[in-house]
Structures are given as C-alpha cells and as structure tokens.
Design a protein around this motif. Structure first.
Motif, PDB file in Angstrom:
ATOM      1  N   PRO A 108       0.802  -1.241   0.131  1.00 38.17           N
ATOM      2  CA  PRO A 108      -0.064   0.014   0.098  1.00 38.17           C
ATOM      3  C   PRO A 108       0.853   1.373  -0.005  1.00 38.17           C
ATOM      4  N   ASN A 152       3.784   4.660  -3.846  1.00 38.64           N
ATOM      5  CA  ASN A 152       3.139   5.458  -4.296  1.00 38.64           C
ATOM      6  C   ASN A 152       4.161   6.542  -5.299  1.00 38.64           C
ATOM      7  N   HIS A 161      -6.324  -0.655   0.542  1.00 36.19           N
ATOM      8  CA  HIS A 161      -5.133  -0.276   0.693  1.00 36.19           C
ATOM      9  C   HIS A 161      -4.757   1.349   0.357  1.00 36.19           C
ATOM     10  N   TYR A 162      -5.623   1.957  -0.144  1.00 30.58           N
ATOM     11  CA  TYR A 162      -5.498   3.513  -0.377  1.00 30.58           C
ATOM     12  C   TYR A 162      -6.519   4.087   0.059  1.00 30.58           C
ATOM     13  N   LYS A 217      -1.906   2.214 -12.501  1.00 37.97           N
ATOM     14  CA  LYS A 217      -2.384   2.769 -11.355  1.00 37.97           C
ATOM     15  C   LYS A 217      -3.534   3.818 -11.517  1.00 37.97           C
ATOM     16  N   GLU A 254      -4.406   8.162  -4.717  1.00 36.06           N
ATOM     17  CA  GLU A 254      -4.510   6.912  -5.254  1.00 36.06           C
ATOM     18  C   GLU A 254      -5.759   6.027  -4.709  1.00 36.06           C
TER      19      GLU A 254
END
Length: 868
Positions: free
Chosen positions: A6, A9, A47-48, A74, A82
């Motif tokens: 996670p 990024n 996770h985001y 993504k 995200e």
C-alpha cells in the motif's frame, strides 16, 4: 488480484511524468477517434486513501517499474489521490498498448451501486487512437479476454464518456460551463498603485488595473470554479467528487497581456505589495560567479557578495486580513529578528529563459529603489541550502536549471514552499512531457502565475500544461482535459471552443496593446514584401519542390508520415532555405536523406555528418516528443532527432523503440550532436565572395531606402538560420552598414553586451542588428530600433510576434514598421496561410464566444504546404 504494497506511491512530479509519457500530445498527433470501451475492475481499494463517491473520471498511470507487476496501471481520483490498480488480467492487455503510444485511455467509474463490493470497483476504460491504428488496436483487444464495446453494439449507449454523452440532448455539461468565465478580467476598473518606497516608476493605467487584478486573484477566498457547497459538503459539479474538506482557492492564474505592455513592472509591483513600508532596505545580492550577468550600470542596485546572514520571512495572513490591507501584509515588528521557521513563506521564485535574466535585473534597477528588494540568482554556481535561499525576496532561475535538478533528491528549489512562483515566458512549458515542464509542475507554492504574451503557440493543447502548473482541477489531469476540452475541439465541436473560452475567462487576463495603450505607444505596421526569384532560382526551386511532393505523397499514401517525421521536416526546411539563398541548400534532397524507410546512420558516417551540419546551420528543429528546441540534441540510428532526456525516457520502457518509426533502440544507437562554437568577439566568417540572392538583394534595397530617409534609423534583421545571417554580413558591410550579430551560440554576458552596444546612440555606431529569431525573440529590449525585417516566415506566428515586440513595446518612441520578406509562389506563401489558422485559434480562445475554430491536422498542413 490485489497489490500487496500500500505504500508504493508516486510523487506529484512522478505522477505527471507517468501521465504524460504514456499518451501522445494532441498537438503533435493525428486526429484521434474513440474505438470503444472495455469494462475492467479497479482492485486494491482497501489499501489506498482515494475514494470514488459518484460517477467520476479517474486517471490511469502506467508504472512499468512497479516491483510487483511490470504491467501495473495505477488509478487516481480527481484529487490525484490513489484509489487502486487495474486488475492484472486487464492491465496485461492494456499496458503494451499504452507503452507503444498507440492509444489514449480514459477511465470513468459509473455511479457505484449502494451495496457495492468493498474490494473492487467496475470502471469503463474508453480507448482512443488515430484513424490509421484503429484496426491494430481492435485486433489487439479482440484476441484478449476483454470485450470491446463499440458502436453499433446496443451496450455502447451505456458509455459514460463525455464524447458519447454530448450526443445526448439531455447533457448539461455546457450548462455547467456557462456558470463560469464571465467575471474574470472584467472586474470593474479598480486600480492599485504600488508602494512608492519600493517602486519608483509610475505605472500606466492598464498596469495599475492589472496589478489590482493580480492582487484580487492572490487574495481570493472563493471556491474554485465548478465547486459548490451544501450543508458542509463540497462537490465538484463536473466530476461529482465530494469531500467535507474545503478545496483550496486558486490563487494565481494566467497573466497573458500582449507583449510589450510592461508585465515585468506590474509583477515587480505585485512583489512589492508583500513588503511593509517600514521594512529595512536590503541590497540585491548574488555570488561572484554570476556578477558578469548583471548590467554595468548599477546606480540603482546595490550588489555585494552573497554571505550568510539572518533575515526574517513575512507572515501570509488570513484572507480577511489581506483584503483589509489591499493585498499588503499586516503589521510586523522587528522583522529582522524573526527566523524563517517562525513565519510563512516570503520568497517569490521567478523562472525564465536565460535570455530574460538580464532583462529582470535591468528592470529591477530601473523600477525599484536601491536596496529595496533582496534578490538571488539561482543559476550556475549556486547554494544548496534552502534556508539561505529563503532569506531573499526574489530568486531568479531558469527552466533548464530546474530541469537539471529533476532527479536531485535534495534540490533546495523543490524543498521550499514558495510564497509565489512566476513563470516568465510560460509557453516554455507548453508540452507537459518535457523535463522542464515536469520540474515546474512539481514546485510547491502558495500562489502560481503563468506569464506569457503568447499562451497558445502550437494549439489549444499548449494550455493543458499551464492548467497542470496552476493545479486547476480537474483540468490539471490530462484525461479530463482531453475528454472535456481537447476531444470536442479536435472534432470541430462548438462546445469545445465554448468550454476553452469559459476556462480562460476564469483564470486569465489578456489585453492587447491596441486597445490598452494605443494612445501612449507609437503604432506598428506589418507588411509583406513579395520577392520574385531569378530564373535560375525558380528553376531550382520548382525542381526540388516537385521532388519533395513525390516523396511526401508516398509517405501519406503509405500512412508513414509520422514514421518519417524527420525526413519530412528536412525536406520542408530545404525548400524554405532555397527561398533565402541557393547557397544554403544542397542541389538534391535525395543527397541528404533517404526517401524510403529509416536508414542506419551508424553505417553511413557521411549521412550522419550531413545531418549534424544541417542541425547546426538551421535554428528551427523541434524535438517531436516535447515540441521544443532539442536540448543536448540526439540523432538515432534511424535518422530521427530528439532531446537527450526525451529519448532516454522513451528507452526506459520494457520494449524500447523509436517514438516515431517504432524501430528497436538502445543507448548504443544514439549519436550526440556536438555544441556549436563561436568566436564571441566577432561574428563567424562569411562564405567566400560576395553574392546576393533575390531575397538578399530585396533586403538591401529596403535597408538602403530606410537609411536614405533617415540615416539614424536602426533596424533588426531576424532569421531562423544562422548561416543566413552569416551570408548577410559581407553584402551589408559592402553597402556601408555598421552591423552587430546576435545568435544562440553567444553567452548571456555577450548577448547583453551586444544589446547594450546596439542601444547606444552615437554617430557611426551600429545601425543593423542581425539576430537569430530564437536567440533574440524573447525577453530582450530592442526599442533603439524602429524597423524590423523578417527574412523568412516562421511556422508559429507567436514566435514572430515575440520578435516584433522586442522593438514595439513600452519605451518605444517612434513608429515601428515590420517587413516580412515572402517569395511568391513558394512554400513561404503557404506558411502564411497556416499562420492565420493559428492566430485565429489564439484570438478565439481569449475572445468572444460563439466563433468557430479552424481545426488543424498534420497531414492537412502538409498538403497545404506542398499544394497537394
């Protein structure tokens, strides 16, 4: 399958780079069409932090370096947060199409059901490509497990794409746009005068009005356009994104006044408004290595060596407080005793081309009181300490300097949150894919200004990069700009132009010299002087044009124009050069480049040498990736020309290929072009003998006639070709003219010396300046002259306008006459036709609503140029 990490990024800068590197620029591509859409799942939602609250468009970002899946795509929401990833099985099909630049993808999440799956979210991905590639893209998807839904499939009506919805009379997108763009730039006739203790010059009325508008924009507490608030919930009416946090106001915009209207003084006045009247005077400072870039006359500027000393920052008050103080800060006591950590940002970062450095320093000396502003030149040898930079009121740097620090982990420029960032000549970032554009987009600032007299140069897509810099959501996300503005424009839809005008109306101020300062500035006339070629020149030109038509026609019929991009540019270049002088051009186009397919220049040293010579002689090549003059020019083995950074980025893909001809490439297939050298004390030696082409003879007659009328009249002769300027030296000297030369091989110091010498009055001094259009087209003051001669037309009318307005600007006291030399019945006449189309778009985008845009297509332009 979900992605297990996670924390994987990208930064904002990396996000912009990924977005721009996977889709061709609309201004550099053929017209695109929607093939259809596929339905995939977004996974990894838990996770985001990013959320989808309604029907929303999402950004799709390729991550070829993702350690868990090299096909990773993504997904971000309109706030660039995200959301998750496209499921692996679908990404495996879509990623190669993105990497090959065959498609542009737009993701839209339909309105989620009430009892939606918490682990995945359906998403429509709409697929766009050029007409020539439709069958290839369809075949690639048909052999996969994805179902391509296209017209006339009944399910196509379920598409959420704006381009489909706009065919539905119930659409209300244009109604939303009608709510914005009606008040900016027409904010009454308020005026503001800058503090006299800092700005010693008197502002014209239009500058005072401009200053009032700048202050109003910087202190605005209004919701950004397209946002509304109900019961503490903020919703973007275009994207349907909802949040309980108030979106930040857009403090800044596009300052697009016509060239020569004194934007620099207006901006210095804005910076001066940050200062309280009793703030102690601080000198202009720089380090010793940059002193040569300063003007010799420092009567109004105190210069001393940079040394470390404490200096406080100033408070940026609340919106209410700033309004009460007309944009000035509130009372401060003992400002020199404060430390940077105790106060908010105070420093303004000004980014400009190197040629504009001297102009800013000169303007500071002319318009500000000695020692009233503290300035640091972040250029060449420079400090790496952010705390030291923050002690200054103004930091001057260049686009290339920032581009060079993109990959620096501890760049002080990236570390600082600036009070204000001003992009001078902001059209420099017109292509979002360029390295310097990515560096600019990543800057942190409270207030952002894009300053340019030519906001549109190649086409409407130039404005997208400015939207990204201004963080004007959702238009700072490429997919939204393409869906809501670019696609309608490309397809000739009136709504696309209407929306473009509405957006510009919300954040830009554009006024023209004729309407604003016409009474105070002498008039400017522009005329075309038509030249007839001699019989020998005509015979050679007609033969070469015939050969060129055959070559280009074969490319068009084989749909290989873009794959032979460099070849086409070279052919057109040679036709343009032969209009100037036969000496600039080889006798056969075929002797320069192959006419069929790419050739390996590594196996043809003679061809490589000719290409390098041509690149150094010409001054008008753009990298086809970033659409800017190449930085560290590279020639590939397949005879295509790129910036070093652009082609290296292309080679980072899993299957590195030439962006134009798709030939497999590696770094060993790249050849660098050595930099030009120049004797800066005197111009390069002209070619042997004195001869005159028809165009040179015509120019000499015009200059002699002007001299006979007034011997003191000074003229600037612009050309894109350095070799042409060299050819002019001996004929001009033989005619008795004292000349100076200004070209791109000169250092900033030498350029400043040439401009100063040309500007000085005196009997027997230089009366003609031979100037490269790119080297002298922006950021310099040539008001000592009153005549401008353009030896040949340039593709981009904005570049010509910039050159003219080096002479026709505030400070000019004589009528300015501009003469463009055009060869009859040649490619030059057709270039004028294309110029008019681009001028039309620029006028319409900032003009009255309801006009029709004239669309541009690369193949159509070629046909126009070649009369095919």
């Amino acid at each position: 399958m979900e992605y297990p990490n996670p924390n994987f990024n990208l930064t904002h800068q990396e996000m912009q780079e990924s977005q721009s590197s996977t889709a061709p620029s609309s201004s550099n591509s053929p017209e695109i069409f929607m093939v259809g859409f596929v339905i995939v799942n977004i996974v990894g939602l838990k996770h985001y932090e990013g959320t989808i609250s309604g029907r929303e468009m999402v950004g799709l970002i390729r991550e070829p370096l993702n350690p868990y899946d090299t096909n990773a795509i993504k997904v971000i929401n309109t706030q660039t947060i995200e959301v998750g990833y496209i499921e692996r099985s679908s990404a495996e099909i879509l990623a190669p199409l993105m990497d090959s630049n065959l498609v542009i993808l737009e993701g839209i999440v339909p309105k989620p059901p009430k009892n939606r799956n918490p682990y995945k979210l359906p998403c429509q991905i709409h697929i766009f490509t050029s007409f020539d590639e439709i069958s290839i893209v369809q075949s690639a998807i048909m052999v996969s497990e994805l179902q391509l839904i296209s017209d006339p499939n009944p399910s196509f009506a379920l598409s959420e794409a704006a381009i489909v919805k706009e065919n539905n009379p119930k659409t209300d997108v244009d109604e939303i746009f009608k709510l914005v763009g009606t008040d900016v730039g027409e904010n009454g006739r308020e005026i503001v005068e800058p503090p006299k203790e800092i700005i010693k010059s008197e502002l014209f009325l239009h500058q005072q009005e401009g200053l009032a508008w700048l202050i109003h924009r910087e202190n605005s507490c209004e919701l950004p356009p397209f946002w509304e608030e109900k019961s503490g919930i903020y919703r973007n009416v275009l994207t349907n994104y909802q949040t309980d946090e108030r979106p930040e106001s857009i403090r800044g915009g596009i300052f697009a006044d016509d060239m020569g209207m004194g934007k620099t003084l207006t901006l210095l006045s804005l910076i001066a408004m940050d200062r309280k009247s009793n703030v102690p005077s601080l000198p202009l400072e720089t380090d010793d290595d940059n002193l040569e870039k300063l003007p010799k006359d420092k009567s109004s500027i105190s210069v001393r060596k940079f040394k470390r000393e404490k200096s406080g920052n100033r408070i940026v008050g609340s919106c209410k407080k700033r309004k009460l103080n007309d944009g000035r800060r509130g009372d401060l006591k003992d400002i020199g005793d404060e430390t940077p950590s105790m106060l908010g940002p105070k420093t303004t970062l000004i980014v400009c081309p190197p040629s504009v450095f001297a102009t800013w320093i000169t303007q500071l000396g002319e318009h500000t009181r000695q020692g009233s502003l503290k300035v640091y030149m972040y250029y060449g040898e420079r400090t790496k300490e952010a705390k030291e930079i923050q002690k200054f009121d103004i930091v001057l740097t260049t686009y290339s300097t920032l581009a060079g620090e993109v990959y620096w982990k501890k760049s002080p420029i990236k570390e600082i949150e600036w009070l204000r960032v001003i992009l001078d000549e902001a059209h420099q970032i017109k292509n979002a894919s360029a390295l310097q554009s990515q560096a600019i987009h990543a800057l942190k600032a409270k207030r952002r200004w894009a300053v340019t007299g030519t906001p549109i140069q190649n086409g409407s897509f130039d404005l997208f990069s400015l939207m990204a810099f201004l963080r004007f959501q959702p238009f700072s996300i490429r997919s939204y700009w393409q869906s809501l503005v670019q696609h309608p424009l490309d397809h000739g839809s009136a709504s696309g132009l209407f929306r473009l005008q509405a957006l510009m109306g919300t954040i830009s101020l554009r006024r023209m010299k004729d309407s604003q300062i016409g009474n105070g500035l002498p008039p400017k006339t522009v005329e075309n002087f038509y030249v007839e070629l001699s019989s020998e020149e005509r015979k050679q030109y007609d033969r070469m044009e015939s050969e060129a038509k055959q070559t280009i026609t074969s490319y068009i019929h084989a749909s290989r124009v873009m794959r032979n991009y460099s070849t086409v540019l070279h052919i057109i270049l040679r036709l343009r050069q032969i209009c100037n002088d036969l000496a600039l051009c080889p006798s056969e186009i075929s002797s320069l480049l192959p006419s069929t397919g790419p050739e390996d220049v590594s196996k043809n040293p003679e061809l490589l040498a000719k290409m390098i010579t041509m690149l150094q002689d010409g001054d008008d090549f753009d990298c086809p990736v970033c659409l800017s003059p190449p930085s560290e020019t590279i020639i590939t083995c397949c005879a295509h020309i790129f910036c070093h950074s652009c082609i290296l980025k292309a080679l980072k893909h899993l299957n590195p290929r030439c962006p134009l001809c798709r030939r497999t490439l590696s770094e060993k297939d790249l050849f660098s072009v050595p930099p030009q050298t120049s004797n800066e004390d005197k111009p390069a030696s002209p070619l042997s003998g004195i001869h005159s082409s028809s165009k040179v003879s015509a120019l000499l007659k015009l200059l002699v006639a002007s001299r006979e009328k007034n011997p003191s009249t000074k003229s600037v002769v612009f050309s894109q070709f350095r070799k042409m300027l060299i050819l002019l030296i001996e004929p001009l000297k033989a005619a008795g003219f004292e000349i100076l030369c200004l070209d791109g091989t000169m250092s900033a110091k030498r350029r400043s010396q040439v401009i100063k010498e040309f500007s000085e009055n005196g009997v027997g001094g230089p009366t003609v300046l031979l100037a490269s259009l790119r080297a002298a087209g922006t950021g310099i003051n040539l008001t000592a002259a009153s005549r401008v001669y353009l030896v040949e037309p340039w593709w981009n009318p904005a570049v010509e306008e910039q050159a003219m307005d080096r002479v026709h600007r505030i400070g000019q006291r004589e009528e300015v006459k501009v003469v463009r030399l055009i060869v009859r019945h040649s490619i030059e006449e057709r270039i004028l036709e294309l110029q008019e189309k681009k001028k039309n778009l620029a006028r319409i985008a900032f003009g009255k609503k309801g006009a029709k845009e004239q669309r541009q297509m690369r193949v159509e332009e070629l046909c126009t140029l070649m009369r095919m």
